[in-house]
Design a protein around this motif. Structure first.
Motif, PDB file in Angstrom:
ATOM      1  N   GLY A 130       0.816  -1.552  -0.229  1.00 24.35           N
ATOM      2  CA  GLY A 130       0.104  -0.016  -0.175  1.00 24.35           C
ATOM      3  C   GLY A 130       0.565   1.587   0.196  1.00 24.35           C
ATOM      4  O   GLY A 130       1.875   1.125   0.674  1.00 24.35           O
ATOM      5  N   LYS A 131       0.480   2.266  -0.621  1.00 20.97           N
ATOM      6  CA  LYS A 131       1.266   3.515  -0.537  1.00 20.97           C
ATOM      7  C   LYS A 131       0.729   4.484   0.966  1.00 20.97           C
ATOM      8  O   LYS A 131       1.729   4.797   0.897  1.00 20.97           O
ATOM      9  CB  LYS A 131       0.105   4.363  -1.920  1.00 20.97           C
ATOM     10  N   LYS A 132      -0.448   4.079   1.264  1.00 22.84           N
ATOM     11  CA  LYS A 132      -0.900   4.648   2.594  1.00 22.84           C
ATOM     12  C   LYS A 132      -0.895   3.940   3.365  1.00 22.84           C
ATOM     13  O   LYS A 132      -1.647   3.511   3.842  1.00 22.84           O
ATOM     14  CB  LYS A 132      -2.352   5.881   2.640  1.00 22.84           C
ATOM     15  N   PRO A 133      -0.439   3.917   5.169  1.00 19.24           N
ATOM     16  CA  PRO A 133      -1.057   3.301   6.063  1.00 19.24           C
ATOM     17  C   PRO A 133      -1.608   2.792   6.656  1.00 19.24           C
ATOM     18  O   PRO A 133      -2.661   4.325   6.401  1.00 19.24           O
ATOM     19  CB  PRO A 133       0.065   3.924   6.839  1.00 19.24           C
ATOM     20  N   LEU A 134      -2.317   1.289   7.368  1.00 17.73           N
ATOM     21  CA  LEU A 134      -3.046   1.728   7.977  1.00 17.73           C
ATOM     22  C   LEU A 134      -3.239   1.090   9.003  1.00 17.73           C
ATOM     23  O   LEU A 134      -1.942   0.257   9.555  1.00 17.73           O
ATOM     24  CB  LEU A 134      -4.515  -0.064   6.877  1.00 17.73           C
ATOM     25  N   GLY A 135      -3.078   2.498  10.073  1.00 15.67           N
ATOM     26  CA  GLY A 135      -2.212   2.279  11.517  1.00 15.67           C
ATOM     27  C   GLY A 135      -1.862   2.940  11.513  1.00 15.67           C
ATOM     28  O   GLY A 135      -1.211   3.790  10.995  1.00 15.67           O
ATOM     29  N   HIS A 136      -0.897   2.829  12.804  1.00 19.28           N
ATOM     30  CA  HIS A 136      -0.029   3.398  12.872  1.00 19.28           C
ATOM     31  C   HIS A 136       1.643   2.782  12.875  1.00 19.28           C
ATOM     32  O   HIS A 136       2.310   1.883  12.761  1.00 19.28           O
ATOM     33  CB  HIS A 136       0.118   4.032  14.430  1.00 19.28           C
ATOM     34  N   TYR A 137       2.820   4.108  12.655  1.00 22.41           N
ATOM     35  CA  TYR A 137       4.275   3.599  12.482  1.00 22.41           C
ATOM     36  C   TYR A 137       5.373   5.057  13.268  1.00 22.41           C
ATOM     37  O   TYR A 137       4.759   5.498  13.209  1.00 22.41           O
ATOM     38  CB  TYR A 137       4.346   2.840  11.256  1.00 22.41           C
ATOM     39  N   ASP A 138       6.254   4.443  13.353  1.00 20.93           N
ATOM     40  CA  ASP A 138       7.230   5.111  13.022  1.00 20.93           C
ATOM     41  C   ASP A 138       7.594   4.896  12.481  1.00 20.93           C
ATOM     42  O   ASP A 138       8.826   4.542  11.049  1.00 20.93           O
ATOM     43  CB  ASP A 138       8.494   4.885  14.644  1.00 20.93           C
ATOM     44  N   PRO A 139       8.430   6.701  11.804  1.00 22.40           N
ATOM     45  CA  PRO A 139       9.641   6.394  10.463  1.00 22.40           C
ATOM     46  C   PRO A 139      10.921   5.820  10.547  1.00 22.40           C
ATOM     47  O   PRO A 139      11.190   5.476  11.461  1.00 22.40           O
ATOM     48  CB  PRO A 139       9.575   7.750  10.330  1.00 22.40           C
ATOM     49  N   PRO A 140      10.779   5.038   9.593  1.00 20.14           N
ATOM     50  CA  PRO A 140      11.915   3.989   9.422  1.00 20.14           C
ATOM     51  C   PRO A 140      13.317   4.594   9.495  1.00 20.14           C
ATOM     52  O   PRO A 140      13.021   6.006   8.507  1.00 20.14           O
ATOM     53  CB  PRO A 140      11.598   2.972   8.690  1.00 20.14           C
ATOM     54  N   ALA A 141      14.331   4.488   9.720  1.00 20.37           N
ATOM     55  CA  ALA A 141      15.339   4.362   9.065  1.00 20.37           C
ATOM     56  C   ALA A 141      15.216   5.437   7.512  1.00 20.37           C
ATOM     57  O   ALA A 141      14.949   4.892   6.523  1.00 20.37           O
ATOM     58  CB  ALA A 141      16.652   3.731   9.550  1.00 20.37           C
ATOM     59  N   THR A 142      16.370   6.209   7.605  1.00 18.10           N
ATOM     60  CA  THR A 142      16.395   6.617   6.046  1.00 18.10           C
ATOM     61  C   THR A 142      17.070   5.901   4.904  1.00 18.10           C
ATOM     62  O   THR A 142      16.741   5.738   4.208  1.00 18.10           O
ATOM     63  CB  THR A 142      17.052   8.240   5.770  1.00 18.10           C
ATOM     64  N   ALA A 143      18.189   4.561   5.576  1.00 19.26           N
ATOM     65  CA  ALA A 143      18.125   3.985   4.491  1.00 19.26           C
ATOM     66  C   ALA A 143      17.666   2.811   3.689  1.00 19.26           C
ATOM     67  O   ALA A 143      16.645   2.523   4.200  1.00 19.26           O
ATOM     68  CB  ALA A 143      19.957   3.466   4.840  1.00 19.26           C
ATOM     69  N   ARG A 144      17.504   2.390   2.807  1.00 10.99           N
ATOM     70  CA  ARG A 144      17.228   1.563   1.755  1.00 10.99           C
ATOM     71  C   ARG A 144      17.148   0.283   2.416  1.00 10.99           C
ATOM     72  O   ARG A 144      18.155  -0.357   3.162  1.00 10.99           O
ATOM     73  CB  ARG A 144      17.682   1.240   0.602  1.00 10.99           C
ATOM     74  N   GLY A 145      15.619  -0.832   2.594  1.00 14.40           N
ATOM     75  CA  GLY A 145      15.783  -1.648   3.444  1.00 14.40           C
ATOM     76  C   GLY A 145      15.411  -1.247   4.810  1.00 14.40           C
ATOM     77  O   GLY A 145      15.017  -2.314   5.099  1.00 14.40           O
ATOM     78  N   SER A 146      15.250  -0.217   5.638  1.00 13.60           N
ATOM     79  CA  SER A 146      15.564  -0.002   7.107  1.00 13.60           C
ATOM     80  C   SER A 146      13.334  -0.307   6.911  1.00 13.60           C
ATOM     81  O   SER A 146      12.827   0.468   5.680  1.00 13.60           O
ATOM     82  CB  SER A 146      15.267   1.229   6.921  1.00 13.60           C
ATOM     83  N   TRP A 147      13.116  -0.265   8.219  1.00 15.08           N
ATOM     84  CA  TRP A 147      11.458  -0.775   8.245  1.00 15.08           C
ATOM     85  C   TRP A 147      10.814  -0.579   9.629  1.00 15.08           C
ATOM     86  O   TRP A 147      12.191  -0.959  10.578  1.00 15.08           O
ATOM     87  CB  TRP A 147      11.184  -2.641   7.476  1.00 15.08           C
ATOM     88  N   THR A 148      10.058  -0.313   9.923  1.00 14.68           N
ATOM     89  CA  THR A 148       9.510  -0.485  11.278  1.00 14.68           C
ATOM     90  C   THR A 148       7.822  -1.027  11.158  1.00 14.68           C
ATOM     91  O   THR A 148       7.422  -1.477  10.059  1.00 14.68           O
ATOM     92  CB  THR A 148       9.332   0.788  11.885  1.00 14.68           C
ATOM     93  N   PRO A 149       7.340  -1.449  12.479  1.00 14.30           N
ATOM     94  CA  PRO A 149       6.198  -2.673  12.202  1.00 14.30           C
ATOM     95  C   PRO A 149       5.104  -1.491  12.248  1.00 14.30           C
ATOM     96  O   PRO A 149       5.045  -0.668  12.020  1.00 14.30           O
ATOM     97  CB  PRO A 149       6.175  -2.685  13.489  1.00 14.30           C
ATOM     98  N   LEU A 150       4.196  -2.097  11.622  1.00 17.73           N
ATOM     99  CA  LEU A 150       3.363  -0.994  10.985  1.00 17.73           C
ATOM    100  C   LEU A 150       2.372  -1.945  11.793  1.00 17.73           C
ATOM    101  O   LEU A 150       1.734  -2.987  12.563  1.00 17.73           O
ATOM    102  CB  LEU A 150       2.309  -1.330   9.713  1.00 17.73           C
ATOM    103  N   VAL A 151       1.138  -1.187  12.495  1.00 19.37           N
ATOM    104  CA  VAL A 151       0.581  -2.008  14.065  1.00 19.37           C
ATOM    105  C   VAL A 151      -0.634  -1.156  13.895  1.00 19.37           C
ATOM    106  O   VAL A 151      -1.479   0.268  13.704  1.00 19.37           O
ATOM    107  CB  VAL A 151       0.908  -0.910  15.256  1.00 19.37           C
ATOM    108  N   ASP A 152      -1.555  -1.732  14.103  1.00 22.72           N
ATOM    109  CA  ASP A 152      -3.056  -1.445  14.163  1.00 22.72           C
ATOM    110  C   ASP A 152      -4.738  -1.875  15.056  1.00 22.72           C
ATOM    111  O   ASP A 152      -3.787  -3.512  15.649  1.00 22.72           O
ATOM    112  CB  ASP A 152      -4.383  -1.737  12.416  1.00 22.72           C
TER     113      ASP A 152
END
Length: 216
Positions: A130-152
């Motif tokens: 998806g292009k837009k989130p469903l739920g909440h997340y903290d912005p991941p680090a700026t490097a490619r491959g960085s991720w954070t959990p998407l929580v709902d």
């Protein structure tokens, strides 16, 4: 089917999602799925674009016209798009090993978004992007491959994934017959140069061209 019927079906179907890949899963061809609408008429075009995962090159495609009478209701997009997307898949000459939907999977209020519908209907491992989130997340680090959990609702439903250095994240979730680690890895492999996977970009181009041709 009414919106209430559709919601009830999603609730019944959500437990059928399998959040793990089949044994020996090693996909070579991924199909991107997208839909574009002709204004507010209910007319649409649906596209399936097959991409070689190793090279990101387009190897097959299909575009079909369609129409929907199902109302625009957030969380129920699959009921507008699924019939036409299935016809686009059926029109391919290549059998994809993986499907990538321009929409969410379990990152959905009832844990059964478009990617889950498509996966259960076809039996093919499917990822929601998806292009837009469903739920909440903290912005991941700026490097490619960085991720954070998407929580709902206190539940982790996907990942906010940075596919290129410094670009806005996209939102990856399980559709069916795949786990989130595998989904994340495949989305990165399919996004060598751009924010969106090449599967999504190719399907979007096909839809735009078909719409332009229909209006000319």
């Amino acid at each position: 089917m009414t919106p209430d019927d559709a919601i009830a079906e999603q609730v019944r179907s959500a437990p059928l999602v399998v959040p793990r890949p089949p044994a020996g899963f090693a996909p070579r061809v991924a199909a991107g799925l997208d839909v574009a609408y002709v204004g507010e008429t209910g007319a649409l075009v649906a596209a399936a674009a097959c991409v070689d995962i190793a090279t990101a090159e387009l190897v097959d495609s299909a575009v079909v016209p369609g129409h929907t009478d199902f109302p625009y209701v957030p969380g129920l997009f699959a009921y507008r798009e699924l019939p036409s997307l299935l016809r686009a898949l059926a029109a391919l000459a290549t059998a994809p090993d993986l499907l990538v939907c321009d929409g969410h999977g379990v990152a959905h209020p009832r844990r059964f978004g478009l990617a889950c519908h498509v996966g259960l209907e076809t039996g093919i491992p499917t990822i929601g992007v998806g292009k837009k989130p469903l739920g909440h997340y903290d912005p991941p680090a700026t490097a490619r491959g960085s991720w954070t959990p998407l929580v709902d609702g206190g539940e982790v439903v996907g990942r906010a994934l940075r596919t290129q250095d410094g670009v806005k994240p996209i939102f990856v979730s399980v559709g069916h017959r795949v786990d989130i680690d595998t989904a994340t890895d495949l989305v990165l492999r399919l996004s060598p140069e751009h924010r969106q996977p090449e599967t999504t970009r190719a399907a979007d181009r096909l839809c735009r061209r078909a719409l332009k041709a229909s209006l000319s």
